[in-house]
Design a protein around this motif. Structure first.
Motif, PDB file in Angstrom:
ATOM      1  N   UNK A 514       0.825  -1.172  -0.092  1.00 31.96           N
ATOM      2  CA  UNK A 514      -0.003   0.019   0.023  1.00 31.96           C
ATOM      3  C   UNK A 514       0.828   1.449  -0.012  1.00 31.96           C
ATOM      4  N   UNK A 515       1.864   1.344   0.804  1.00 31.85           N
ATOM      5  CA  UNK A 515       2.656   2.253   0.712  1.00 31.85           C
ATOM      6  C   UNK A 515       3.270   2.789  -0.517  1.00 31.85           C
ATOM      7  N   UNK A 516       3.607   1.795  -1.434  1.00 27.68           N
ATOM      8  CA  UNK A 516       3.891   2.000  -2.866  1.00 27.68           C
ATOM      9  C   UNK A 516       2.996   2.725  -3.832  1.00 27.68           C
ATOM     10  N   UNK A 517       1.730   2.356  -3.591  1.00 27.32           N
ATOM     11  CA  UNK A 517       0.588   2.864  -4.180  1.00 27.32           C
ATOM     12  C   UNK A 517       0.366   4.386  -3.767  1.00 27.32           C
ATOM     13  N   UNK A 518       0.311   4.371  -2.504  1.00 35.05           N
ATOM     14  CA  UNK A 518      -0.340   5.522  -1.689  1.00 35.05           C
ATOM     15  C   UNK A 518      -1.876   5.832  -1.850  1.00 35.05           C
ATOM     16  N   UNK A 519      -2.489   4.797  -1.780  1.00 30.59           N
ATOM     17  CA  UNK A 519      -3.926   5.178  -2.079  1.00 30.59           C
ATOM     18  C   UNK A 519      -4.522   5.191  -3.515  1.00 30.59           C
ATOM     19  N   UNK A 520      -3.653   5.345  -4.497  1.00 30.28           N
ATOM     20  CA  UNK A 520      -4.101   5.455  -5.943  1.00 30.28           C
ATOM     21  C   UNK A 520      -4.366   3.959  -6.299  1.00 30.28           C
ATOM     22  N   UNK A 521      -4.279   3.043  -5.756  1.00 30.40           N
ATOM     23  CA  UNK A 521      -4.695   1.793  -6.016  1.00 30.40           C
ATOM     24  C   UNK A 521      -6.227   1.590  -5.809  1.00 30.40           C
ATOM     25  N   UNK A 522      -6.768   2.500  -5.040  1.00 27.83           N
ATOM     26  CA  UNK A 522      -8.221   2.331  -4.780  1.00 27.83           C
ATOM     27  C   UNK A 522      -8.827   3.699  -5.371  1.00 27.83           C
ATOM     28  N   UNK A 523      -8.566   3.805  -6.805  1.00 34.69           N
ATOM     29  CA  UNK A 523      -8.932   5.168  -7.157  1.00 34.69           C
ATOM     30  C   UNK A 523     -10.452   5.203  -7.633  1.00 34.69           C
ATOM     31  N   UNK A 524     -11.207   4.059  -7.979  1.00 36.00           N
ATOM     32  CA  UNK A 524     -12.737   3.914  -7.932  1.00 36.00           C
ATOM     33  C   UNK A 524     -13.485   4.335  -6.595  1.00 36.00           C
ATOM     34  N   UNK A 525     -12.725   3.890  -5.291  1.00 36.79           N
ATOM     35  CA  UNK A 525     -13.367   4.042  -4.176  1.00 36.79           C
ATOM     36  C   UNK A 525     -13.190   5.474  -3.848  1.00 36.79           C
ATOM     37  N   UNK A 526     -12.078   6.073  -4.272  1.00 42.63           N
ATOM     38  CA  UNK A 526     -11.617   7.380  -3.867  1.00 42.63           C
ATOM     39  C   UNK A 526     -12.246   8.369  -4.910  1.00 42.63           C
ATOM     40  N   UNK A 527     -12.672   7.946  -6.240  1.00 43.11           N
ATOM     41  CA  UNK A 527     -13.621   8.737  -6.924  1.00 43.11           C
ATOM     42  C   UNK A 527     -15.023   8.828  -6.441  1.00 43.11           C
ATOM     43  N   UNK A 528     -15.580   7.649  -5.756  1.00 37.13           N
ATOM     44  CA  UNK A 528     -16.966   7.635  -5.220  1.00 37.13           C
ATOM     45  C   UNK A 528     -16.888   8.827  -3.848  1.00 37.13           C
ATOM     46  N   UNK A 529     -15.889   8.536  -2.949  1.00 40.92           N
ATOM     47  CA  UNK A 529     -15.531   9.437  -1.677  1.00 40.92           C
ATOM     48  C   UNK A 529     -14.180  10.108  -1.588  1.00 40.92           C
TER      49      UNK A 529
END
Length: 599
Positions: A514-529
């Motif tokens: 997760x540290x390598x992707x920095x949250x960008x791997x959950x982009x769909x979830x991030x786009x929703x919220x």
């Protein structure tokens, strides 16, 4: 002003309007106001007139312009703090009753009728559809018959509106108002429509592109819930319930201990950069500086979305200190750009995150020289674009190696040209960013590159290139989530959550990465919220998957390697379409515009 109790999503509290009663405005009155050039959108069943706020908006004016004539409740609640939501109540001028049917905003080519006093308007209102659709249909038919690339203005909802209008005609003639029939008429009557439509115009390259656009829309209509108002309203309701549930589970609360670990990691990378610099090991030194920048970007992303303290000024200052002072990039440029990206995700005309002409085209529609509403210029499909796009699937990683240099250019343009708000609560950020740029180029440009790397020009060049190219995974991560996803426009009725899930994919990775992707791997979830702090995105994933299963929207989840494969496949596909287009055009030239063409 609205009652301040409750959450931004608690529409009932704000509906009461703090005891103030607002006049009921009809759809026709709202259309007339927009025709007069007013910036009007719907928020929690209230009509907001944002003209006065437009130049002050910290997220830029374009983000608001894409919401004109639409119900912006989900978008507004997704992006703004409670304090900002309360402030918007000052701009209320009326309220609406019943379900709101979205208009196509003027920035996207929507046409609005000015005030007139004749009765035929009202009759149209009962369908909740303005004359826009029929007018567009006529324009498109005219465009199809004359068919030269110059006559057809690139219209974002070219096909979706025509399809909606065809569905509408059938619905009217049948007498019943079965709402979902607009989607079913599309999928069932496909073939004869195509049979009638496609061969009609003298087929040239542009006609070929339109056939592809229709295919893409048809594919999305077969995969996703129908974009009719009833279905989409039900999805939006469930999305709002999910938002309340996420809040109740505390997933909006930032995990500060996780940030303590982040800061330790950043410090380690920065120290390693300095140690190797002191030993004059320039390649490892540049490597760790690049890794430091790569990691910092994730905190800037969080701050830009108010995901750290949830306070606008505090998070923005954190963002500026990290982005400008330590990384030389403008967080205010990023905000203006990124907010538009979040609203019109993957729209070839409107989303700056996929507008990379002449280097990349992720949709065949770029081959028609589209006009970007963000950059306010035509993205020419010229000789340079023809060269790069024909090879884009081979050059993808090579071009991304230079991604950071492009970000400097965009950052400077934003700060120097004053593209952000000149007045209001965010105006002073521009000056802080200027100070940040001076600070960055002093310590990095003069202090490190000029003074410390003192063994000659070649070493300086190598150091700069290594430190900048190590950040390439960030550019891959950013493009990965969207480049392979749909760029079709399913019309104005599509709900915010469905559009986000249709245009964004998530990357499956083990938790230790997760540290390598920095949250960008959950982009769909991030786009929703967008305001959920990144350390809570993995916990939110389960809830989003349940929501997707419940409403029947596919949740796109790929492994990192597989996701990259999808992106390269999409780039290769568009390169292939470019070759077909070139062949069409050469055939047309050689036989004076004949009909030789094979699909």
């Amino acid at each position: 002003m609205a009652a301040s109790r409750g959450s931004p999503a608690a529409a009932d509290a704000s509906r009461r309007g703090g005891g103030r009663s607002y006049p009921l405005l009809s759809r026709r009155e709202i259309e007339a106001l927009i025709a007069e050039g007013r910036t009007i959108f719907i928020l929690d069943r209230h009509v907001i007139k944002a003209d006065a706020w437009l130049p002050y908006h910290p997220g830029g004016d374009k983000a608001i312009m894409h919401m004109v004539g639409r119900d912006a409740t989900d978008e507004v609640n997704g992006f703004h703090s409670l304090e900002a939501r309360r402030m918007m109540d000052k701009y209320r001028i009326g309220r609406i009753e019943g379900r709101w049917r979205n208009f196509v905003p003027p920035i996207q080519g929507g046409k609005f009728r000015p005030r007139v006093s004749d009765g035929e308007d009202e009759q149209e209102d009962e369908y909740g559809v303005s004359s826009l659709i029929t007018q567009r249909l006529k324009e498109d038919v005219a465009a199809l018959s004359s068919y030269s690339s110059s006559t057809r203005s690139p219209s974002p909802t070219f096909d979706a509106n025509k399809d909606a209008a065809l569905g509408l005609r059938k619905r009217r003639s049948s007498g019943g108002i079965a709402r979902s029939s607009s989607a079913t008429s599309l999928s069932s009557g496909d073939d004869d429509e195509d049979g009638a439509e496609v061969p009609a115009p003298p087929v040239n390259g542009m006609a070929h592109l339109d056939v592809l656009t229709r295919k893409e829309i048809k594919l999305d209509l077969s995969r996703y819930p129908p974009p009719d108002p009833v279905t989409q309203e039900a999805i939006a309701e469930k999305y709002r319930l999910l938002h309340e549930r996420i809040k109740a589970e505390g997933l909006y609360d930032c995990n500060y201990s996780a940030y303590a670990i982040e800061v330790c990691r950043y410090t380690l990378f920065f120290v390693l950069f300095l140690v190797f610099l002191r030993w004059k090991w320039y390649i490892p030194s540049g490597f760790f500086l690049g890794v430091f920048w790569h990691q910092l970007a994730f905190t800037v992303h969080d701050a830009g979305h108010l995901g750290i303290t949830h306070d606008f000024q505090t998070d923005t200052v954190i963002g500026i200190l990290v982005a400008d002072f330590l990384g030389g990039l403008s967080v205010c440029w990023w905000k203006r750009n990124h907010n538009v990206h979040h609203i019109v995700t993957n729209s070839p005309e409107h989303d700056p995150d996929i507008e990379h002409m002449p280097f990349f085209a992720i949709s065949h529609r770029f081959l028609g020289s589209l006009r970007s509403t963000y950059y306010e210029r035509v993205m020419q499909y010229d000789a340079a674009a023809r060269f790069f796009i024909s090879l884009q699937h081979y050059l993808y990683y090579v071009i991304l190696l230079f991604g950071r240099f492009n970000l400097y250019r965009l950052s400077w343009a934003h700060i120097l040209l004053g593209q952000g708000p000149r007045r209001g609560p965010a105006a002073w950020h521009r000056w802080l960013e200027m100070a940040g740029q001076v600070f960055f180029w002093t310590w990095f440009g003069y202090g490190v590159v000029y003074r410390c790397v003192d063994t000659g020009a070649w070493d300086r060049f190598v150091f700069v290139m290594v430190s900048h190219m190590v950040t390439t995974p960030l550019h891959v991560q950013i493009t990965l989530s969207h480049f392979a996803m749909s760029t079709a426009d399913l019309g104005v009725d599509e709900s915010f959550p469905q559009k986000m899930l249709r245009t964004t994919m998530d990357v499956d990775c083990p938790q230790w990465l997760d540290f390598f992707h920095g949250g960008l791997q959950f982009q769909a979830i991030h786009h929703l919220f967008p305001r959920i702090p990144r350390h809570n995105l993995r916990k939110t994933q389960r809830l989003v998957q349940e929501f997707c299963d419940e409403v029947g929207i596919p949740y796109a989840l790929y492994g990192f390697v597989d996701g990259n494969r999808q992106v390269i496949g999409r780039l290769a596909d568009v390169a292939r379409q470019a070759a077909i287009l070139a062949k069409c055009q050469s055939v047309l030239v050689s036989d004076g515009g004949g009909h030789h063409h094979h699909h």
